[in-house]
Design an enzyme around this catalytic site. Structure first.
Site, short mmCIF file in Angstrom:
data_model
loop_
_atom_site.label_atom_id
_atom_site.label_comp_id
_atom_site.label_asym_id
_atom_site.label_seq_id
_atom_site.Cartn_x
_atom_site.Cartn_y
_atom_site.Cartn_z
N CYS A 2 0.82 -1.22 0.00
CA CYS A 2 0.00 0.00 0.00
C CYS A 2 0.85 1.27 0.00
O CYS A 2 1.97 1.28 0.51
CB CYS A 2 -0.87 0.04 1.25
SG CYS A 2 -1.83 -1.43 1.50
N ARG A 27 5.23 0.21 -5.92
CA ARG A 27 5.14 -0.61 -4.70
C ARG A 27 4.21 -1.79 -4.90
O ARG A 27 4.23 -2.73 -4.09
CB ARG A 27 4.62 0.25 -3.54
CG ARG A 27 5.60 1.31 -3.08
CD ARG A 27 4.95 2.30 -2.14
NE ARG A 27 4.62 1.74 -0.86
CZ ARG A 27 5.33 1.92 0.26
NH1 ARG A 27 6.43 2.62 0.22
NH2 ARG A 27 4.94 1.40 1.39
N TRP A 74 -2.91 -2.75 -1.48
CA TRP A 74 -2.50 -4.11 -1.83
C TRP A 74 -3.24 -5.00 -0.85
O TRP A 74 -2.99 -4.95 0.35
CB TRP A 74 -0.99 -4.25 -1.68
CG TRP A 74 -0.41 -5.48 -2.28
CD1 TRP A 74 -0.34 -5.80 -3.60
CD2 TRP A 74 0.23 -6.55 -1.58
NE1 TRP A 74 0.30 -7.00 -3.76
CE2 TRP A 74 0.66 -7.48 -2.55
CE3 TRP A 74 0.48 -6.82 -0.24
CZ2 TRP A 74 1.32 -8.66 -2.21
CZ3 TRP A 74 1.14 -7.98 0.10
CH2 TRP A 74 1.56 -8.89 -0.88
N ASN A 100 -1.86 1.74 5.79
CA ASN A 100 -0.94 0.69 5.32
C ASN A 100 -0.66 -0.23 6.50
O ASN A 100 -0.36 0.27 7.58
CB ASN A 100 0.42 1.29 4.92
CG ASN A 100 0.34 2.13 3.68
OD1 ASN A 100 -0.71 2.22 3.06
ND2 ASN A 100 1.44 2.77 3.33
N GLY A 101 -0.71 -1.53 6.28
CA GLY A 101 -0.40 -2.46 7.36
C GLY A 101 -1.61 -3.28 7.74
O GLY A 101 -2.57 -3.40 6.97
N GLU A 488 18.83 -17.28 -8.07
CA GLU A 488 18.38 -15.94 -8.43
C GLU A 488 17.89 -15.88 -9.88
O GLU A 488 16.88 -15.23 -10.18
CB GLU A 488 19.53 -14.94 -8.19
CG GLU A 488 19.26 -13.51 -8.59
CD GLU A 488 18.06 -12.85 -7.87
OE1 GLU A 488 17.53 -13.43 -6.92
OE2 GLU A 488 17.68 -11.75 -8.30
N LYS A 492 14.15 -14.67 -10.78
CA LYS A 492 13.87 -13.57 -11.70
C LYS A 492 12.91 -14.05 -12.79
O LYS A 492 11.95 -13.38 -13.13
CB LYS A 492 15.15 -13.05 -12.37
CG LYS A 492 16.00 -12.13 -11.57
CD LYS A 492 15.48 -10.73 -11.38
CE LYS A 492 14.73 -10.58 -10.09
NZ LYS A 492 15.48 -10.52 -8.85
N GLU A 495 9.25 -14.81 -11.31
CA GLU A 495 8.46 -13.66 -10.84
C GLU A 495 8.03 -12.75 -11.98
O GLU A 495 7.00 -12.09 -11.90
CB GLU A 495 9.18 -12.87 -9.73
CG GLU A 495 10.33 -12.01 -10.15
CD GLU A 495 10.94 -11.19 -8.98
OE1 GLU A 495 10.20 -10.68 -8.15
OE2 GLU A 495 12.18 -11.09 -8.94
N HIS A 511 19.75 -36.57 -7.11
CA HIS A 511 18.94 -36.91 -5.93
C HIS A 511 17.47 -36.57 -6.14
O HIS A 511 16.71 -36.52 -5.18
CB HIS A 511 19.49 -36.19 -4.70
CG HIS A 511 20.93 -36.52 -4.43
ND1 HIS A 511 21.33 -37.76 -3.99
CD2 HIS A 511 22.06 -35.79 -4.59
CE1 HIS A 511 22.65 -37.78 -3.87
NE2 HIS A 511 23.12 -36.60 -4.24
N LYS A 610 6.73 -4.35 -4.14
CA LYS A 610 8.14 -3.99 -4.00
C LYS A 610 8.61 -4.12 -2.56
O LYS A 610 9.64 -4.70 -2.29
CB LYS A 610 8.34 -2.55 -4.50
CG LYS A 610 9.79 -2.08 -4.46
CD LYS A 610 10.65 -2.90 -5.41
CE LYS A 610 12.10 -2.49 -5.41
NZ LYS A 610 12.94 -3.51 -6.07
C1 AGP Z 1 13.15 -9.45 -5.82
O1 AGP Z 1 13.13 -9.49 -7.21
C2 AGP Z 1 11.91 -9.79 -5.18
N1 AGP Z 1 10.86 -8.96 -5.63
C3 AGP Z 1 11.91 -10.09 -3.69
O2 AGP Z 1 12.36 -11.39 -3.58
C4 AGP Z 1 12.72 -9.19 -2.73
O3 AGP Z 1 14.08 -9.37 -2.95
C5 AGP Z 1 12.34 -9.53 -1.28
O4 AGP Z 1 10.98 -9.25 -1.07
C6 AGP Z 1 13.18 -8.81 -0.26
O5 AGP Z 1 13.03 -7.44 -0.34
P1 AGP Z 1 14.02 -6.46 0.41
O6 AGP Z 1 15.36 -6.61 -0.23
O7 AGP Z 1 13.44 -5.09 0.18
O8 AGP Z 1 14.04 -6.84 1.85
#
Ligand code: AGP
Length: 615
Positions: A2, A27, A74, A100-101, A488, A492, A495, A511, A610
Site C-alpha cells: 500500500c 510498490r 494491496w 498501510n499495514g 536468483e 527472476k 516472478e 537426488h 516492491k
Molecule cells: C526481488 O526481485 C523480489 N521482488 C523479492 O524477492 C525481494 O528481494 C524480497 O521481497 C526482499 O526485499 P528487500 O530486499 O526489500 O528486503
C-alpha cells in the site's frame, strides 16, 4: 504494498494526489482511491485495479478541494474490490482514513461498534478506525485528539492518515509501529504526507520521518508532532533529502527494470566510492559501520537474515566471508528465523540484507536476533528505512531508487558490498595476505567495465529469450559461489514471466531433479571456467543424456563448452568470488525479455509488491 499520499495547501489537491499515487505505483497495488475535503464536505473516489481506472472515475466525477489523502491498496483483509479500496469513511461520511499495514485486533474492535449501530461497508480491518474516530469526534474532540484516543487501541502494524470535515485543512498522520513508513514533506504554505519519499521529491526535499508511536498534525502553514503514548509534543526536525527525482523516471527505457539493469555499472561504481583507503589499501566503510577491530577479531559467528533476492545475496555473502575471513556463517530465510527459537551465540553478529529496509519478515528476524543479544548490521539501499534505524551498524548500497518490483541493481550492489565486507573482515583478522586483498580489490573496481561488456550482448539475449519464451518450465543449475546465481536466475524468471523455474545445486540433480529432464526442458547451466567447471560439465552431460536442452553460461574464450551446449551465453572472465555479480546480469536480461515477449507487466508482476511490509 500500500501507498499513502496527502496534501494540504492552496492548490487543488486532486491532481497532486493522483501524481503522488503514480509515483507509488511501483510498490504494487490492486485498487486505489482519494478523499478530498472542501467547505465542510468530503468527496471520495475509488476504483478497483490500476490507477488508470481511478483516473477515469475522477475525470467523470472530479472532486474539488485543497486538502486530501490518496491511497494505493494491496489487499490483505478483504478482496481487491472498489468497496474495500481506501479511503474508508465513517457512518456520516465526514471523516476518511487511509491505512498501510494490518490491524490485528480489528475483529475485537468491530463487534462493539456494530452493536452500537455503526454500519460497515467493507471487509477491511481498516474501517474500524474511522468508526472509532467517529465516536470520539461526536464528543466534540478535534481530529488530533480523536486520533490520540483511538490509536492506542490498535494492535499491529499501521501507517495511517485521516482528514475530516470537522478540521478543515488538516491531515493527521500516524505511525503505530515500526513497519510502514510515514514521511511529512515540508513545502512553502503547503505540506505533504507520504509513505515513501518518491511521492514527495517533485515537491520538496525537506522531509520529517515519523518514528513508530508518532502522530503528525499537518496544516498548510505548520507541522507538529505528538507522541501517541502520552500526547506529549515531540520534535521530528526536517532533513534535506539528496535523492534526485529525475533518477526516478524511466529515462527512455521501456521499463524501470531494463533501466535498472543497465544502471548496474554506475550503481557498482557508486557503491565502491570511497570504500578503499588509497594509502593503506584497506577497505573502509563510513561512520555508519561502528564495529572496532577488537570486535571484528573476536567475532565468533555471523547469521544472515533476508528474503527473496536479498537471501540469495546473503548466500553469496556466507561463501565470501567464510572463504576470506574464516568466520562461520549461517543464512536464514527471515520468515523462518523469526519463529523458530534460534540460537544466538555470545558476541555474534546478525546481518540483515534488504533493498527496501522495510520488509516485515526481515525486520522481525532482526528484532529476534537483537532480543537474544546479537549485534545488528544491515546492508540496505533506502536511507532512513526502518532496518537502517534499528541497526547498530549500516552499510548503504547507494544504488539510487530501485523502482521495478524485481530487484536487479540492488542485488549486484549487495554482492559487491558483501565482497568488500569480507575483505574488510579478512584484513582486520589477518586471514588474507595483503597482496591477495589488493588483487581482489583491483578486480572489483574493474567489474563495472565487465558488466558493460555483458550489457552490450543484450540483442543476443533478446533473441535467445524469443526462442524460449513459450517454455513451460526452466531449470537453472549452478555450483559453489554460483549456486545462488542459479536460485536468483530462476527467481527472476518466475516472478516476471510466470513460467515455473527452479534453481538447483547441480550436484543435487541425481537426488531427484533429474526426473524432470526431457526435451521440453531448457536448462540454464552456469558453467564458468572456475574451480567447479569440470563438475558442471559432468552435470551438463547428465542433462544432455536425458535429451534436456542446455543453455550454458560460459566464460569468454571457452572452446570446450561448444561440444556440450545447445546455446551459449558468454561473459568475460573474472575472479571466481566476484563472478556472481557478473553472471547474474545475462540471467536478468533473459528473464526480462522472456516476460516482455509474453506481454507481462514487467515492472509490477502480478501478486507481488516492491516492499513487503506485511507478513
Ligand atoms: C526481488 O526481485 C523480489 N521482488 C523479492 O524477492 C525481494 O528481494 C524480497 O521481497 C526482499 O526485499 P528487500 O530486499 O526489500 O528486503
Amino acid at each position: 504494498m500500500c501507498g499513502i499520499v496527502g496534501y494540504t495547501g492552496p492548490r487543488q489537491a486532486l491532481p497532486l494526489l493522483m501524481s503522488g499515487l503514480r509515483r507509488l505505483e511501483y510498490r504494487g497495488y490492486d485498487s486505489a482511491g482519494v478523499a478530498v475535503e472542501r467547505d465542510h464536505t468530503l468527496e471520495v473516489r475509488r476504483a478497483e485495479g490500476k490507477l488508470d481506472n481511478l483516473a477515469a472515475v475522477v475525470a467523470q466525477r472530479p472532486a474539488a478541494g485543497d486538502t486530501g489523502i490518496g491511497h494505493t491498496r494491496w489487499a490483505t483483509h478483504g478482496r481487491p474490490t472498489e468497496q474495500n479500496a481506501h479511503p474508508h469513511v465513517d457512518c456520516t461520511g465526514a471523516t476518511a482514513v487511509i491505512h498501510n499495514g494490518i490491524i490485528e485486533n480489528f475483529q475485537a474492535l468491530k463487534a462493539p461498534l456494530i452493536a452500537a449501530g455503526h454500519t460497515f461497508t467493507s471487509e477491511t480491518d481498516t474501517e474500524v478506525v474511522v468508526h472509532l474516530l467517529e465516536d470520539e469526534l461526536k464528543q466534540g474532540k478535534s481530529l488530533e485528539d480523536a486520533a490520540l484516543a483511538v490509536l492506542p487501541r490498535l494492535e499491529g502494524a499501521a501507517a495511517l492518515a485521516f482528514i475530516s470535515t470537522s478540521d478543515p485543512g488538516t491531515i493527521v498522520a500516524a505511525r503505530i509501529s515500526n513497519a510502514g513508513g510515514v514521511i511529512v514533506g515540508h513545502g512553502k504554505g503547503e505540506n505533504f504526507v507520504a509513505s515513501d519519499m518518491t511521492a514527495l521529491l517533485e515537491h520538496t526535499r525537506q522531509m520529517s520521518f515519523l518514528e513508530g508511536g508518532d502522530l503528525a498534525i499537518v496544516t498548510p502553514d505548520a507541522v507538529r508532532f505528538r507522541s501517541i503514548a502520552d500526547g506529549a509534543t515531540i520534535e521530528r526536525p526536517a532533513r534535506t533529502v539528496a535523492m534526485d527525482a529525475i533518477a526516478a523516471a524511466k529515462s527512455g527505457y521501456k521499463h524501470f527494470m531494463l533501466k535498472e539493469i543497465f544502471e548496474q555499472p554506475r550503481a557498482i561504481s557508486d557503491t565502491l566510492l570511497g570504500r578503499v583507503d588509497r594509502g593503506t589499501g584497506r577497505v573502509i566503510f563510513d561512520e555508519d559501520l561502528k564495529m572496532d577491530e577488537a570486535y571484528v577479531k573476536a567475532l565468533p559467528r555471523i547469521t544472515f537474515v533476508a528474503c527473496g533476492t536479498a537471501y540469495h545475496a546473503s548466500l553469496i555473502g556466507k561463501y565470501l566471508i567464510e572463504r576470506l575471513a574464516r568466520i562461520p556463517c549461517d543464512v536464514e530465510i527471515a520468515s523462518e528465523y523469526r519463529y523458530r527459537d534460534p540460537v544466538v551465540s555470545k558476541g555474534q553478529l546478525v546481518i540483515a540484507v534488504t533493498q527496501s529496509g522495510e520488509t516485515a519478515d526481515t525486520l522481525a528476524a532482526m528484532q529476534e536476533g537483537k532480543r537474544r543479544g546479537a549485534r545488528l548490521l544491515t546492508f540496505v539501499n533506502v536511507l532512513g528505512s526502518e532496518a537502517s534505524r534499528v541497526s547498530d551498524d549500516v552499510v548503504y548500497l547507494h544504488t539510487g531508487p530501485e523502482i521495478s518490483v524485481a530487484s536487479t541493481k540492488a542485488y549486484t550492489a549487495m554482492i559487491v558490498d558483501l565482497y568488500l565486507f569480507a575483505i574488510y573482515l579478512a584484513q582486520r583478522r589477518g586471514t588474507v595476505p595483503d597482496a591477495e586483498a589488493a588483487k581482489l580489490l583491483a578486480e572489483v573496481f574493474h567489474l563495472p567495465t565487465l558488466i558493460d561488456a555483458v550489457l552490450r550482448e543484450e540483442p543476443k539475449l533478446k533473441a535467445l529469450a524469443y526462442r524460449y519464451h513459450t517454455a513451460s518450465n526452466f531449470l537453472h543449475l549452478g555450483r559453489g559461489v554460483n549456486y545462488p546465481t542459479a536460485l536468483e536466475g530462476a527467481l527472476k524468471l518466475k516472478e516476471l514471466s510466470y513460467i515455473h523455474a527452479e534453481g538447483t545445486a547441480a550436484g543435487e540433480m541425481k537426488h531427484g531433479t533429474n526426473a524432470l529432464i526431457d526435451s521440453s526442458l531448457p536448462v540454464v547451466a552456469i558453467a564458468l571456467q572456475d574451480s567447479v567447471y569440470k563438475k558442471m560439465l559432468s552435470n551438463i552431460q547428465e542433462v544432455r543424456a536425458r535429451a534436456g536442452v542446455v543453455i550454458a553460461l560460459a566464460t569468454d574464450g571457452d572452446e570446450e563448452i561448444v561440444r556440450h551446449a545447445d546455446e551459449i551465453i558468454r561473459i568475460p572472465a573474472t575472479n571466481e568470488l566476484l563472478s556472481p555479480a557478473l553472471a547474474v546480469v545475462p540471467l536478468q536480461l533473459l528473464a526480462y525479455h522472456i516476460a516482455d515477449r509474453r506481454g507481462n507487466d514487467v515492472d509490477q508482476p502480478r501478486n507481488l509488491a516492491k516492499a513487503v511490509t506485511v507478513e
